[in-house]
Design an enzyme around this catalytic site. Structure first.
Site, short mmCIF file in Angstrom:
data_model
loop_
_atom_site.label_atom_id
_atom_site.label_comp_id
_atom_site.label_asym_id
_atom_site.label_seq_id
_atom_site.Cartn_x
_atom_site.Cartn_y
_atom_site.Cartn_z
N HIS A 176 -14.90 -33.83 -11.41
CA HIS A 176 -15.60 -35.12 -11.28
C HIS A 176 -16.95 -35.09 -12.01
CE1 HIS A 176 -13.02 -37.33 -8.47
NE2 HIS A 176 -12.73 -36.17 -7.94
N ASP B 50 -14.21 -31.15 -4.98
CA ASP B 50 -12.88 -31.71 -4.71
C ASP B 50 -12.09 -31.96 -5.98
OD1 ASP B 50 -14.93 -33.59 -5.25
OD2 ASP B 50 -13.57 -35.21 -4.69
N GLU B 51 -10.79 -32.04 -5.81
CA GLU B 51 -9.87 -32.51 -6.83
C GLU B 51 -10.07 -31.87 -8.20
OE1 GLU B 51 -8.66 -36.90 -5.33
OE2 GLU B 51 -10.51 -36.83 -6.47
N VAL B 52 -10.05 -30.55 -8.22
CA VAL B 52 -10.13 -29.83 -9.50
C VAL B 52 -8.71 -29.62 -9.97
CG1 VAL B 52 -10.87 -27.69 -10.59
CG2 VAL B 52 -12.26 -28.73 -8.78
#
Lengths: 654, 654
Positions: free
Chosen positions: B223, B285-287
């Site tokens: 992100h 988050d969300e790698v």
């Protein structure tokens, strides 16, 4: 709104979409940059489209001003502009960037929702103001009005192309400007609410950016109680002085002591530096002179100087004052009462008394401003203000030279009965009608057209953050507690506050309590009921058709039914709220008026005249509905009366 | 709201009138003075009574705190207070002035309109929070949210006793904090909208005054697109990077280069000084790891260090990061994905995945926060959020020690689909239900009671300047142009946006366009329809009575009639507005649902079953009404379906 001087409608329209872009050619300064930025922000709010900076091959809007603006805006500075819009682009040109400000406001008002997107119609506009002085007075003494509220009103003024904020900064109830030379003016002469000099400088810059001059008023020698708490030696009487007012004698400055002028010399020098405008308002109104009459030294002074009356004494004071103002490179402005042959022709007279007074001044060579007829605190409908023209009545007979001395006019928002919460709804949208009177050609007088455009501009003003419509919801909700307010809104929609100065009779009721909560129904409702006006139009349309206009009749019936049934819905709520108990009879009256109107409609529908006895009893019933209740007027009651008369074959003169 | 821990109702009430006065005994500091001033301002707004400073023999409200507050608010700082109100006076006491802040909000909520005036009921309240961390996340990257909007949301949080603003300051779409060390973060990584350090310091002080900690989040290593525009060397891929997004591969920081840590060392040191809170959120988050997989040097690094997968690589990165954060005297917070046995127990894990993940962390000795179930962007009704408890499901089985590691939770306002104009209505009033979940005892679970109180608190929030209700009027008006919006409001009142992430399917529709106008109906309506909920209650009440509840039936009939007739009123307007053309079928569906419901009511009234063929055709007609239209759901359609089934003698399972 205001209607431009010249409008040529073209064909087609220019889309306002995500590709919208602006190019500024010609003069380019920081003030214009800020204006363009505000324009884009406002356009974004109106459309919901975020406009991102981008390079465009062909700009949607080209802006060109030949010259920049002066650091201090002058009376009569060129405000003209040309706006040409075709379906391929728009071009706004003006001799000065002040004209660009005006033209951008016109552009914003042209943006319309269409079936294919937001757009402005193709049009060619050439525009300039009729009068160079188009003002709004805001009294911040009776109730303090914070700067954020004033700023949003400045935004509103810019929208309708007004160019002067007349800031009534001192009066009996409070002195609102920090003076470093005389700190007790606010220290003792206010409740702690006032503007610092830094805030004032910021505010003046804010107004200047929007093309609005700020003219300060310090009212003297009367209306000056608040000065005397800290500096009692200025007054003609013994005191003691309080901000609560209510003294039988209005305190006045002592014009016979040299110390008074020394004080004013120093004070005005300080204020003249703080306020850059070329004009300086010294008030001068309503000097009742009782303190002068009661002071033997002042009486002796008058005799010694051969003065016949207190007017001569005030003229003496004003002459001294005018010299001080002039030494500070300012032009003195004052209310009607300052007019006196001893004063130089350079002064400006602001008339609260009317066109006759204005015309008399013009004939004597004085410049003048009209405020009579523009008092927003009198709770008149917009149409009544709109009909008042500075050049009408006595002023109509002036010769061109004399006419040129009438500089314009000012709407006045006196603040006895407004708070920061409801001042917007007392200024707007009615002030836009006055703004149009002062900007547009004298021939623009169609009231119906004005009201249509007023409605549109009123919506635009809400985008600017004005709360003239939204605040009422909160105020109704306050009175209702947690309850649903839809029935309360029905009642609020058809009443108006009592008119003129009849809300409070000081002779009978004693002095106004300026700390009293302004949270009653009268404080909540609009000065003008749109619903009642609409209902009046319906009744008129139906009457003109001989009561055969079915569409009008159907709508009249649905309104009357709503009103007849509203009290039953509203009643439980009224019982629960101490603030609403006073409107119980009013709500009952609305129900009665609804029922009476429906009965009349029935007779009209049957084509059978209502018996005279029934007519008489119905009209008697309406007497209460027509009377003042909770300081409010039920605006639909006289229209129901008309229906009753018509149902009995009578025509009531309008 | 939130409901206090312990409430004893007394008898009588304490008047809140013009004589209202406050005395502060015990600790007295500038922060408390400001709080008392704000309290009086707010009380003034609620009542319309201006409270003038005065000396009172017996104060209405006595405030006593034993201790002041820390300069930086700590997790777990004492927020308890006692509030005792009798008909002769009120006393608010607390160990710290932070508790006073909480108690004053309770007092404001107790103020009621009564037949005899404004008053607070006699009551004895002992109150303290269940969880020490009660937060709201606001994402300011996807859409920039200006400070004035954030400040009014801080006011709202204080009203419902939340104590953490989690400020999501960087994401792919924009970097929002001025860095003096790395100016290109905002210079290239934003569209020019960001907060200066001076603004941030002012904002943190504003929040602290209201008892709210500010925890910054800088999301890494994923992100983080916006970082790479100015500093592409931080990334794992080649670029080029743009803020418009849409790359098939999500850019990630390169955790294998020492330069990355040098950059972060300097950056975090700067931010740690700017943000005084003890906690520092690093995202995590969300790698998705695709850039890592595509980079041979990173692959080689993984092999050289014996890493099995990208989770190991992220844990390596987080370990390095945690040491930097710790050297700056901060405690690291991150999303679920940072949980890895290699990290020290001091970190805090924020769970977007659920109680199971939270419980697992607590068992391993990590502290945790729940956000799963509290995502405001999913458009759930308040009742659904309210039912989510941090200690339920997997967390219910934890032992007391483990339970103590669950610090609380955070509502999350992700900003893909909100703008400054409609963010308030997406946060409020639903956020108040989450605030109650985190403050009040676990046993407080009555949804009906919650909704009643939510309505009251929602009105209070409008007095603070939040626009969660008022902004809709403007947005509806924008879509309607100058036309009357009452029929449009009827439609808006019964629809809700589609739920969860179904508004936009990136796989099918491509990347979200973050510059698109948010001015459609879906952006305008509330996430939860009060009207539909009310109608559901009516249908339920009627069903439970065997469709013999005459009052419920009458109201159901009037709603159905309103809806049946609304499309005819609304249709001309929909034709005129390009923004409203998409809701034409929806408006037709509402009319169909109204008509179908009325038909069902007729059969129910006659006590004669609706023929099966008619039932089938009516249900078929309702299929369109139940389907998503213009990304909206017609919330009353399933309820009409229930009526149809009932009219045919069928009962549809809820």
């Amino acid at each position: 709104m205001p209607m431009p001087e010249n409008v040529q409608i073209g064909s087609g329209q220019l889309a306002v979409d995500r590709s919208f872009s602006i190019v500024v050619t010609g003069v380019h300064d920081a003030s214009l940059d800020r204006e363009v930025h505000r324009f884009k922000t406002q356009l974004s709010r109106q459309t919901g489209i975020p406009f991102w900076p981008k390079a465009a091959a062909t700009p949607t809007l080209t802006i060109h001003a030949d010259h920049g603006r002066d650091a201090v805006q002058k009376l009569g500075e060129d405000e003209s502009y040309d706006l040409a819009i075709s379906n391929s682009g728009a071009k706004l040109t003006a001799p000065t960037s002040l004209g660009i400000l005006r033209g951008l406001q016109t552009f914003l008002q042209l943006v319309q929702m269409t079936p294919s997107g937001f757009a402005v119609p193709a049009v060619a506009i050439k525009d300039q103001p009729r009068f160079p002085w188009r003002g709004l007075l805001i009294d911040v003494s009776r109730h303090f009005i914070p700067l954020d509220v004033l700023k949003r009103n400045i935004d509103g003024m810019a929208t309708v192309k007004m160019n002067v904020l007349h800031w009534h900064l001192s009066d009996d109830q409070g002195f609102r400007v920090e003076s470093k030379a005389f700190p007790k003016l606010t220290g003792m002469g206010s409740d702690g609410t006032y503007y610092t000099q830094a805030e004032i400088r910021d505010f003046i810059a804010y107004a200047h950016d929007r093309g609005i001059r700020v003219v300060p008023e310090f009212d003297m020698p009367g209306h000056s109680d608040s000065w005397f708490l800290g500096y009692p030696e200025l007054s003609s009487g013994a005191g003691p002085y309080t901000l609560e007012g209510g003294a039988a004698i209005d305190p006045i400055m002592d014009p016979t002591r040299e110390e008074t002028y020394k004080f004013l010399e120093k004070f005005i020098a300080e204020m003249a530096r703080l306020f850059p405008d070329a004009y300086f308002h010294i008030g001068g109104d309503e000097v009742d002179g009782k303190q002068w009459d009661a002071n033997p030294k002042i009486q002796a002074f008058k005799r010694a100087h051969g003065m016949k009356n207190n007017q001569d004494l005030q003229a003496f004071f004003n002459q001294r004052l005018q010299k001080i103002v002039a030494r500070n490179h300012k032009i003195m402005v004052g209310w009607d009462e300052i007019l006196h042959p001893d004063l130089p022709k350079s002064i400006v007279v602001q008339s609260w008394r009317g066109q006759a007074s204005l015309a008399a001044a013009a004939r004597q060579g004085y410049s003048g401003l009209l405020s009579h007829g523009y008092y927003l605190d009198l709770m008149w409908p917009a149409g009544r203000h709109y009909a008042v023209d500075p050049m009408s009545d006595a002023a109509a007979d002036l010769n061109p030279d004399e006419k040129s001395r009438i500089l314009g006019g000012e709407a006045c928002m006196w603040a006895e009965w407004v708070s920061p919460e409801n001042i917007d709804s007392h200024i707007w949208p009615r002030n836009a009608a006055i703004a149009e009177r002062l900007w547009s050609p004298q021939s623009v007088t169609d009231v119906a057209s004005m009201y249509v455009r007023l409605q549109a501009v009123s919506l635009n003003l809400e985008w600017l953050g004005l709360t003239h419509r939204s605040a009422r919801t909160h105020m109704l909700q306050r009175m209702a507690g947690d309850a649903d307010i839809s029935a309360l809104r029905v009642l609020a929609d058809v009443v108006e506050p009592v008119k003129d100065y009849s809300r409070w009779d000081e002779a009978k009721q004693g002095p106004i309590d300026f700390h009293a909560p302004l949270n009653r129904m009268i404080d909540t409702v609009y000065p003008e009921s749109d619903t009642a006006r609409h209902f009046r139009d319906l009744v008129q349309a139906d009457a003109q058709s001989g009561f055969k206009d079915k569409a009008a009749e159907e709508e009249i019936r649905s309104w009357l039914t709503l009103w007849r049934d509203n009290d039953a819905r509203l009643h439980p709520l009224l019982e629960q709220s101490f603030l609403l108990q006073e409107v119980k009879p009013l709500s009952e009256s609305l129900a009665e008026a609804g029922a009476a109107g429906l009965l009349a409609l029935d007779y009209l529908g049957k084509g059978e005249p209502c018996p005279e006895s029934l007519r008489t009893s119905q009209l008697a019933l309406l007497e209460r509905a027509k009377a003042r209740q909770a300081d409010l007027l039920l605006m639909v009651a006289p229209l129901v009366e008309q229906l009753i008369d018509a149902s009995a074959g009578q025509v009531r003169p309008n």
